[in-house]
Motif scaffolding. Sequence first.
Motif, short mmCIF file in Angstrom:
data_model
loop_
_atom_site.label_atom_id
_atom_site.label_comp_id
_atom_site.label_asym_id
_atom_site.label_seq_id
_atom_site.Cartn_x
_atom_site.Cartn_y
_atom_site.Cartn_z
N SER A 192 145.41 22.43 22.44
CA SER A 192 146.68 22.49 23.15
C SER A 192 147.77 22.98 22.21
O SER A 192 147.66 22.85 20.99
CB SER A 192 147.05 21.12 23.73
OG SER A 192 147.34 20.21 22.71
N GLN A 193 148.77 23.57 22.82
CA GLN A 193 149.92 24.06 22.09
C GLN A 193 151.15 23.39 22.67
O GLN A 193 151.26 23.23 23.89
CB GLN A 193 150.06 25.57 22.26
CG GLN A 193 148.87 26.33 21.79
CD GLN A 193 149.12 27.81 21.93
OE1 GLN A 193 149.17 28.48 20.94
NE2 GLN A 193 149.28 28.31 23.13
N LYS A 194 152.05 23.01 21.81
CA LYS A 194 153.29 22.38 22.24
C LYS A 194 154.46 23.14 21.63
O LYS A 194 154.33 23.77 20.57
CB LYS A 194 153.35 20.92 21.80
CG LYS A 194 152.29 20.04 22.43
CD LYS A 194 152.58 19.80 23.88
CE LYS A 194 151.62 18.81 24.51
NZ LYS A 194 151.97 18.51 25.89
N ALA A 195 155.60 23.04 22.29
CA ALA A 195 156.82 23.70 21.82
C ALA A 195 157.85 22.65 21.42
O ALA A 195 158.26 21.85 22.26
CB ALA A 195 157.39 24.59 22.92
N VAL A 218 148.54 22.36 18.13
CA VAL A 218 149.45 23.12 17.29
C VAL A 218 150.83 23.04 17.92
O VAL A 218 150.96 23.26 19.13
CB VAL A 218 149.04 24.61 17.18
CG1 VAL A 218 150.00 25.37 16.27
CG2 VAL A 218 147.61 24.75 16.69
N VAL A 219 151.83 22.68 17.13
CA VAL A 219 153.21 22.64 17.62
C VAL A 219 153.96 23.78 16.95
O VAL A 219 153.91 23.95 15.73
CB VAL A 219 153.89 21.29 17.30
CG1 VAL A 219 155.34 21.30 17.80
CG2 VAL A 219 153.12 20.14 17.93
N VAL A 240 154.66 24.63 13.18
CA VAL A 240 155.24 23.63 12.26
C VAL A 240 154.35 22.42 12.07
O VAL A 240 154.59 21.60 11.18
CB VAL A 240 156.64 23.18 12.74
CG1 VAL A 240 157.63 24.34 12.66
CG2 VAL A 240 156.59 22.58 14.14
N TYR A 241 153.30 22.30 12.90
CA TYR A 241 152.46 21.11 12.80
C TYR A 241 151.11 21.38 13.45
O TYR A 241 151.05 22.01 14.51
CB TYR A 241 153.14 19.94 13.50
CG TYR A 241 152.40 18.63 13.40
CD1 TYR A 241 152.47 17.86 12.25
CD2 TYR A 241 151.62 18.18 14.46
CE1 TYR A 241 151.77 16.66 12.16
CE2 TYR A 241 150.93 16.98 14.38
CZ TYR A 241 151.01 16.23 13.22
OH TYR A 241 150.33 15.05 13.14
N THR A 242 150.07 20.91 12.82
CA THR A 242 148.73 20.95 13.41
C THR A 242 148.06 19.60 13.18
O THR A 242 148.35 18.91 12.20
CB THR A 242 147.83 22.05 12.80
OG1 THR A 242 147.64 21.78 11.41
CG2 THR A 242 148.45 23.42 12.96
#
Length: 138
Positions: A11-14, A85-86, A69-71
């Motif tokens: 998943s990917q987040k914003a 992943v963000v 910026v983050y995983t």
Amino acid sequence: MSDEHLQATISQKAALFGPDGDLLLLSRAATAGWELPGGRIGTTEDVVPGLRREVREETGLDVAVEEPVYTDAWSTEDGEGRYAVVYRCSTDDCAVSPSDEHDDWRWVAPDVAVEDVLSTPRLRTAVERAAERRAVVR
């Protein structure tokens, strides 16, 4: 280090910042908490267009996708693999049109999100890194 490969839902987040520097959070009644917009990417979908699609579906907003910026990788209580992943994202618009998945939304200062709103260490760390523009080391 294990020789076993991670089998995971990706998943990917914003971490989405608006024109005034506030962060967008969404609420989903089923989880009783606040989260970042985003979701799963399709198996044939490119990363950045996939994240833009997810954010647009959930918020109605068009976003600029910046650096990751983050995983993190983990297993759920059911033993299912997860990888997230963000990305730091931004938008010039703050008129949110939430999807049916969410029952509420709000723009908050990043420090308020970290200190008072977000309940998971993963999200708090991601927002801190996004606010500081600290990209993931490659």
